[in-house]
Design a protein around this motif. Sequence first.
Motif, PDB file in Angstrom:
ATOM      1  N   THR A 288       0.866  -1.175   0.000  1.00  0.00           N
ATOM      2  CA  THR A 288       0.000   0.000   0.000  1.00  0.00           C
ATOM      3  C   THR A 288       0.902   1.224   0.000  1.00  0.00           C
ATOM      4  O   THR A 288       1.982   1.211   0.601  1.00  0.00           O
ATOM      5  CB  THR A 288      -0.934   0.017   1.229  1.00  0.00           C
ATOM      6  OG1 THR A 288      -0.170  -0.109   2.432  1.00  0.00           O
ATOM      7  CG2 THR A 288      -1.945  -1.112   1.155  1.00  0.00           C
ATOM      8  N   ALA A 289       0.469   2.271  -0.687  1.00  0.00           N
ATOM      9  CA  ALA A 289       1.338   3.436  -0.846  1.00  0.00           C
ATOM     10  C   ALA A 289       0.528   4.722  -0.817  1.00  0.00           C
ATOM     11  O   ALA A 289      -0.548   4.812  -1.415  1.00  0.00           O
ATOM     12  CB  ALA A 289       2.120   3.342  -2.158  1.00  0.00           C
ATOM     13  N   ARG A 295       3.801   0.693   2.790  1.00  0.00           N
ATOM     14  CA  ARG A 295       3.871  -0.479   3.673  1.00  0.00           C
ATOM     15  C   ARG A 295       3.734  -1.781   2.891  1.00  0.00           C
ATOM     16  O   ARG A 295       3.034  -1.850   1.873  1.00  0.00           O
ATOM     17  CB  ARG A 295       2.762  -0.396   4.730  1.00  0.00           C
ATOM     18  CG  ARG A 295       2.778  -1.511   5.748  1.00  0.00           C
ATOM     19  CD  ARG A 295       1.946  -1.152   6.948  1.00  0.00           C
ATOM     20  NE  ARG A 295       1.951  -2.216   7.955  1.00  0.00           N
ATOM     21  CZ  ARG A 295       1.498  -2.079   9.183  1.00  0.00           C
ATOM     22  NH1 ARG A 295       0.994  -0.909   9.575  1.00  0.00           N
ATOM     23  NH2 ARG A 295       1.541  -3.079  10.045  1.00  0.00           N
ATOM     24  N   ALA A 296       4.396  -2.822   3.402  1.00  0.00           N
ATOM     25  CA  ALA A 296       4.266  -4.175   2.852  1.00  0.00           C
ATOM     26  C   ALA A 296       3.430  -5.011   3.808  1.00  0.00           C
ATOM     27  O   ALA A 296       3.576  -4.908   5.030  1.00  0.00           O
ATOM     28  CB  ALA A 296       5.642  -4.805   2.666  1.00  0.00           C
ATOM     29  N   TRP A 297       2.565  -5.862   3.241  1.00  0.00           N
ATOM     30  CA  TRP A 297       1.686  -6.721   4.027  1.00  0.00           C
ATOM     31  C   TRP A 297       1.880  -8.162   3.564  1.00  0.00           C
ATOM     32  O   TRP A 297       1.868  -8.444   2.373  1.00  0.00           O
ATOM     33  CB  TRP A 297       0.217  -6.323   3.840  1.00  0.00           C
ATOM     34  CG  TRP A 297      -0.064  -4.885   4.149  1.00  0.00           C
ATOM     35  CD1 TRP A 297       0.084  -3.811   3.310  1.00  0.00           C
ATOM     36  CD2 TRP A 297      -0.532  -4.353   5.390  1.00  0.00           C
ATOM     37  NE1 TRP A 297      -0.264  -2.655   3.945  1.00  0.00           N
ATOM     38  CE2 TRP A 297      -0.655  -2.952   5.225  1.00  0.00           C
ATOM     39  CE3 TRP A 297      -0.886  -4.923   6.614  1.00  0.00           C
ATOM     40  CZ2 TRP A 297      -1.097  -2.113   6.249  1.00  0.00           C
ATOM     41  CZ3 TRP A 297      -1.322  -4.101   7.632  1.00  0.00           C
ATOM     42  CH2 TRP A 297      -1.435  -2.713   7.448  1.00  0.00           C
ATOM     43  N   THR A 298       2.028  -9.073   4.509  1.00  0.00           N
ATOM     44  CA  THR A 298       2.268 -10.475   4.178  1.00  0.00           C
ATOM     45  C   THR A 298       0.965 -11.259   4.162  1.00  0.00           C
ATOM     46  O   THR A 298       0.173 -11.185   5.106  1.00  0.00           O
ATOM     47  CB  THR A 298       3.221 -11.120   5.207  1.00  0.00           C
ATOM     48  OG1 THR A 298       4.444 -10.389   5.219  1.00  0.00           O
ATOM     49  CG2 THR A 298       3.508 -12.572   4.857  1.00  0.00           C
ATOM     50  N   GLY A 358       3.456  -8.161  -5.020  1.00  0.00           N
ATOM     51  CA  GLY A 358       3.805  -6.859  -5.569  1.00  0.00           C
ATOM     52  C   GLY A 358       2.630  -6.022  -6.033  1.00  0.00           C
ATOM     53  O   GLY A 358       2.830  -4.930  -6.573  1.00  0.00           O
ATOM     54  N   ASP A 359       1.403  -6.496  -5.810  1.00  0.00           N
ATOM     55  CA  ASP A 359       0.245  -5.655  -6.130  1.00  0.00           C
ATOM     56  C   ASP A 359       0.268  -4.406  -5.243  1.00  0.00           C
ATOM     57  O   ASP A 359       0.333  -4.511  -4.017  1.00  0.00           O
ATOM     58  CB  ASP A 359      -1.069  -6.407  -5.863  1.00  0.00           C
ATOM     59  CG  ASP A 359      -1.480  -7.323  -7.001  1.00  0.00           C
ATOM     60  OD1 ASP A 359      -0.898  -7.216  -8.088  1.00  0.00           O
ATOM     61  OD2 ASP A 359      -2.410  -8.137  -6.788  1.00  0.00           O
ATOM     62  N   VAL A 360       0.231  -3.240  -5.865  1.00  0.00           N
ATOM     63  CA  VAL A 360       0.074  -1.995  -5.119  1.00  0.00           C
ATOM     64  C   VAL A 360      -1.415  -1.700  -5.101  1.00  0.00           C
ATOM     65  O   VAL A 360      -2.036  -1.534  -6.156  1.00  0.00           O
ATOM     66  CB  VAL A 360       0.859  -0.833  -5.768  1.00  0.00           C
ATOM     67  CG1 VAL A 360       0.722   0.435  -4.922  1.00  0.00           C
ATOM     68  CG2 VAL A 360       2.329  -1.214  -5.929  1.00  0.00           C
ATOM     69  N   THR A 361      -2.003  -1.669  -3.911  1.00  0.00           N
ATOM     70  CA  THR A 361      -3.459  -1.769  -3.785  1.00  0.00           C
ATOM     71  C   THR A 361      -4.054  -0.664  -2.924  1.00  0.00           C
ATOM     72  O   THR A 361      -3.513  -0.303  -1.885  1.00  0.00           O
ATOM     73  CB  THR A 361      -3.837  -3.136  -3.173  1.00  0.00           C
ATOM     74  OG1 THR A 361      -3.150  -4.174  -3.870  1.00  0.00           O
ATOM     75  CG2 THR A 361      -5.332  -3.377  -3.261  1.00  0.00           C
TER      76      THR A 361
END
Length: 367
Positions: A288-289, A295-298, A358-361
């Motif tokens: 998310t940006a 931020r990165a989410w697992t 790698g989806d920016v969502t």
Amino acid sequence: MKLGIVGLPNVGKSTLFNVLTNAGAQSANYAFCTIEPNVGMAAVPDPRLEALAALYHPLKVTPAVIEFVDIAGLVRGASKGEGLGNKFLSHIREVDAVIHVVRCFEDDDILHVEGGADPARDIEIINLELILSDLELLERRIQRSGKALKGDRSAAKELALCERLQTHLEAGRPARTMERTQDEAAVLAEIALLTEKPVIYVCNFSEADFAAHKGAIERHPAYRIVEAIAARECAAALPICAELEAQTAELLPEERGEFLAELGVENGGLELLVQRSYALLGLISFLTAGTPEVRAWTIRKGTKAPQAAGKIHSDFERGFIRAEVIAFQDLINCGSLAAAKEKGLVRSEGKEYVMHDGDVTLFRFNV
């Protein structure tokens, strides 16, 4: 993601833990210098976050994190009370995977509890202690299932499964190597067996071995032995030099890269450990940006958009409307989200969309 670190004393567990987490766990040349389990967090290296930060200039950047649990070294006979016994194994029953550190270096100055490094023997010692611990847990489960048998068909099935697993373990084989149906896998997941967990054998070599093999440490005889064991056990193997990682941990990224390149090492062992852990557990990261935060989410592979949204907040999942998604590389290539939208690269996805690494969502929701 939560990983447990196991191994014999003086194999480099605490050194590796310290490099991973900067937690300052005690590391010394004698058995059982670690008594209480050490717990620490480590950021997941992800260069995509830096690239997104350059686009959005956020107030903060938050990577995904891994929790590591480092327990006291196990020795032969731990299940019978030798050394510190296996009482600390309870601390890793809830981890997602096990990092089994195997000593693959010789050093007369560092005590080896068995007299010298022998990867196959050392792995067998630890695995036997894990199996014995699992058998103890399984026996209690069998007793409970036996008492619940009257008129309970599911209890009968569970008892049959547990007895089959008991035979498998008594043959010296880890639980994860036993064939099972999908329903049986769900039952095994509830029991929290140590030998059911995915394993990465981390082969700890000396700096001299890394220097001598010039980027081809995988050809070292000790590594090939461990790799063969891992293949038989449905596990993974990874060569590393914990001491080298400790030396380079404080260097700037460019300096560290140059230092490793001189040894013929393309990627640091810690980065590879994270990559192997993600692959072993079937994990990916979505991103998310925005100006407040990048931020990165697992999440697990196969997770659909609403459940991914729930990782951020339960309201996002409950009131999910749609997800606006763009592939990371497409966003970077376009230079901005506005430019990507003009090219039609930002997609609107619904509840059945399966997330990709790698989806920016951006999630749209209403509660």
